[in-house]
Design an enzyme around this catalytic site. Structure first.
Site, PDB file in Angstrom:
ATOM      1  N   LYS A 150      62.406  92.221  40.729  1.00  0.00           N
ATOM      2  CA  LYS A 150      61.729  91.686  41.912  1.00  0.00           C
ATOM      3  C   LYS A 150      60.630  92.613  42.406  1.00  0.00           C
ATOM      4  CE  LYS A 150      65.125  88.415  43.502  1.00  0.00           C
ATOM      5  NZ  LYS A 150      65.926  87.857  44.571  1.00  0.00           N
ATOM      6  N   LYS A 167      66.578  77.126  33.410  1.00  0.00           N
ATOM      7  CA  LYS A 167      67.595  76.625  34.349  1.00  0.00           C
ATOM      8  C   LYS A 167      66.913  75.901  35.500  1.00  0.00           C
ATOM      9  CE  LYS A 167      68.160  80.131  37.815  1.00  0.00           C
ATOM     10  NZ  LYS A 167      68.927  80.453  38.940  1.00  0.00           N
ATOM     11  N   LYS A 189      64.533  76.398  42.080  1.00  0.00           N
ATOM     12  CA  LYS A 189      63.519  76.095  43.093  1.00  0.00           C
ATOM     13  C   LYS A 189      62.161  76.646  42.722  1.00  0.00           C
ATOM     14  CE  LYS A 189      65.450  77.950  46.687  1.00  0.00           C
ATOM     15  NZ  LYS A 189      66.860  77.987  46.309  1.00  0.00           N
TER      16      LYS A 189
HETATM   17  P1  ATP Z   1      65.530  80.676  42.433  1.00  0.00           P
HETATM   18  O1  ATP Z   1      64.382  79.785  42.720  1.00  0.00           O
HETATM   19  O2  ATP Z   1      65.380  82.053  43.002  1.00  0.00           O
HETATM   20  O3  ATP Z   1      65.931  80.658  40.988  1.00  0.00           O
HETATM   21  P2  ATP Z   1      67.745  78.988  42.964  1.00  0.00           P
HETATM   22  O4  ATP Z   1      67.913  78.050  44.102  1.00  0.00           O
HETATM   23  O5  ATP Z   1      67.425  78.350  41.674  1.00  0.00           O
HETATM   24  O6  ATP Z   1      66.714  80.083  43.308  1.00  0.00           O
HETATM   25  P3  ATP Z   1      69.640  81.097  43.501  1.00  0.00           P
HETATM   26  O7  ATP Z   1      69.327  81.180  44.957  1.00  0.00           O
HETATM   27  O8  ATP Z   1      69.241  82.198  42.603  1.00  0.00           O
HETATM   28  O9  ATP Z   1      69.104  79.746  42.845  1.00  0.00           O
HETATM   29  O10 ATP Z   1      71.171  80.841  43.284  1.00  0.00           O
HETATM   30  C1  ATP Z   1      72.121  80.420  44.230  1.00  0.00           C
HETATM   31  C2  ATP Z   1      73.407  80.142  43.470  1.00  0.00           C
HETATM   32  O11 ATP Z   1      73.253  78.975  42.677  1.00  0.00           O
HETATM   33  C3  ATP Z   1      73.819  81.259  42.507  1.00  0.00           C
HETATM   34  O12 ATP Z   1      75.214  81.405  42.559  1.00  0.00           O
HETATM   35  C4  ATP Z   1      73.391  80.746  41.147  1.00  0.00           C
HETATM   36  O13 ATP Z   1      74.202  81.254  40.111  1.00  0.00           O
HETATM   37  C5  ATP Z   1      73.572  79.242  41.301  1.00  0.00           C
HETATM   38  N1  ATP Z   1      72.581  78.518  40.486  1.00  0.00           N
HETATM   39  C6  ATP Z   1      71.245  78.509  40.676  1.00  0.00           C
HETATM   40  N2  ATP Z   1      70.631  77.732  39.774  1.00  0.00           N
HETATM   41  C7  ATP Z   1      71.620  77.227  38.981  1.00  0.00           C
HETATM   42  C8  ATP Z   1      71.620  76.338  37.870  1.00  0.00           C
HETATM   43  N3  ATP Z   1      70.513  75.816  37.391  1.00  0.00           N
HETATM   44  N4  ATP Z   1      72.813  76.032  37.294  1.00  0.00           N
HETATM   45  C9  ATP Z   1      73.964  76.550  37.774  1.00  0.00           C
HETATM   46  N5  ATP Z   1      74.034  77.388  38.820  1.00  0.00           N
HETATM   47  C10 ATP Z   1      72.879  77.731  39.430  1.00  0.00           C
END
Ligand code: ATP
Ligand code: LTN
Length: 327
Positions: free
Chosen positions: A110, A192, A195
């Site tokens: 980061k 994956k 967001k």
């Molecule tokens: P970013 O945009 O930073 O990747 P995000 O909303 O995709 O954010 P995080 O805030 O990093 O996700 O994760 C929050 C929780 O959701 C964590 O426990 C993470 O392991 C889970 N998570 C996020 N994306 C996935 C996914 N695609 N599949 C399964 N679990 C997920």
């Protein structure tokens, strides 16, 4: 019974990956001895719009309640409502080494990505250690990306205990999620669902209009192989649909694959299953949105239950480290 602690940051826009990978497992592990925190102080390590942060915190609370987390059973709380977190985090910063915090890969990634970042991005794992140690947690369910932070928490607990008293902290165990739910982007199925993706056609938000959910799933990227098999390496798009359908129906992805010979029908059925899963969640969400008093009461009661445990641990740590107790 093992005490479980789980936490998530309120970053807004909860998607199907967050729901299936992180939140639904909370419902599955909840017990009279589980603690579930929405860690808003962690969210402040990067700049936040105040109104958006407040709304993201409430959104997450409502979603957790809507999917079945029962606040009369487990403890659901907002981190900043329990000031013991910030206070123990200081003791953890005094226990952690500068070098060891600098070795955290999340910090390295980061900080490399931005020209300026807060000091808290660096000390973040000390706050996370405080979150965990305050509750004498035995088990902490986290994703693979948090394994290093959990190891650090264990090191800090062991170091503090050996310096100031073995009775101070319980040394927690990580519970690393299995592959059960790694939801991939519907348009770029080798990434994956996240967001941070470009555009939102590959993402399904828990609160998306259900017609849009259906459309996004029907437009999901597949491949040219024209056979339905669960092969994440060679057919990631199809495998992703099968995984999502599998979570929604409870049937294994390989078994489901046998039932289809066309991508079209797989998409139709996955869309139907996801809509059926999200519909009652959205209905309950809207009811909770219309009842802010209830949600505040849940959070007040959660903060009290959390504080009753956290204050005892904090007092023990302060006393053991040599801070003078008040008369
Ligand atoms: P970013 O945009 O930073 O990747 P995000 O909303 O995709 O954010 P995080 O805030 O990093 O996700 O994760 C929050 C929780 O959701 C964590 O426990 C993470 O392991 C889970 N998570 C996020 N994306 C996935 C996914 N695609 N599949 C399964 N679990 C997920
Ligand atoms: N760092 C974690 C969120 C988090 C957490 C915790 C997880 C903060 N405190 C305590 C488990 C226990 C993340 O970014 N996923």
């Amino acid at each position: 019974m093992a005490r479980v602690l789980s936490c998530i940051q309120p970053t807004g826009g909860v998607h199907l990956g967050n729901l299936l990978g992180a939140l639904q497992p909370w419902v599955d592990v909840q017990s009279a001895d589980s603690f579930h925190g929405i860690v808003d102080l962690h969210a402040l390590t990067v700049p936040q719009d105040p109104a958006e942060l407040r709304e993201a915190t409430l959104e997450l609370v409502r979603i957790l309640l809507a999917i079945g987390l029962d606040p009369d059973f487990c403890t659901l709380f907002v981190q900043s409502h329990v000031s013991e977190h910030a206070e123990l985090a200081w003791l953890m910063q005094c226990t952690a080494g500068y070098g060891e915090l600098g070795r955290m890969t999340q910090f390295k990634d980061k900080s490399a990505k931005s020209e300026s970042f807060s000091a808290a991005l660096f000390t973040y794992p000390a706050l996370m250690a405080a979150d965990i140690l305050l509750y004498d947690a035995d088990q902490v369910p986290v994703g693979e990306d948090q394994r290093q932070h959990l190891e650090l928490t264990r090191d800090l607990a062991i170091r503090f205990n050996s310096r100031y008293g073995e009775d101070t902290f319980v040394v927690p165990e990580p519970v690393i999620g299995t592959v059960a739910a790694r939801v991939m982007d519907l348009q770029n199925p080798t990434n994956k669902m996240s967001k941070s993706a470009d555009g939102d056609n590959g993402l399904i938000f828990v609160l998306d209009d259900l017609k849009r959910v259906e459309k996004k799933l029907k437009r999901a990227v597949t491949d040219n192989e024209a056979t339905v098999r669960f092969a994440p390496d060679t057919q990631p798009g199809v495998a992703n649909l099968l995984s999502i359908l599998s979570v929604a129906t409870g049937e294994g992805p390989d078994k489901l694959a046998e039932r289809y010979d066309q991508y079209g029908q797989l998409k139709v059925d996955t869309a139907e299953a996801v809509v059926a899963m999200l519909e009652p969640i959205q209905t309950r969400y809207r009811e909770l949105e219309a009842d802010p008093g209830y949600v505040r009461d849940v959070l007040d009661a959660g903060a009290e239950k959390a504080r009753a445990v956290a204050s005892v641990t904090l007092a023990r740590a302060k006393e053991n480290i040599g801070l003078l107790p008040r008369a």
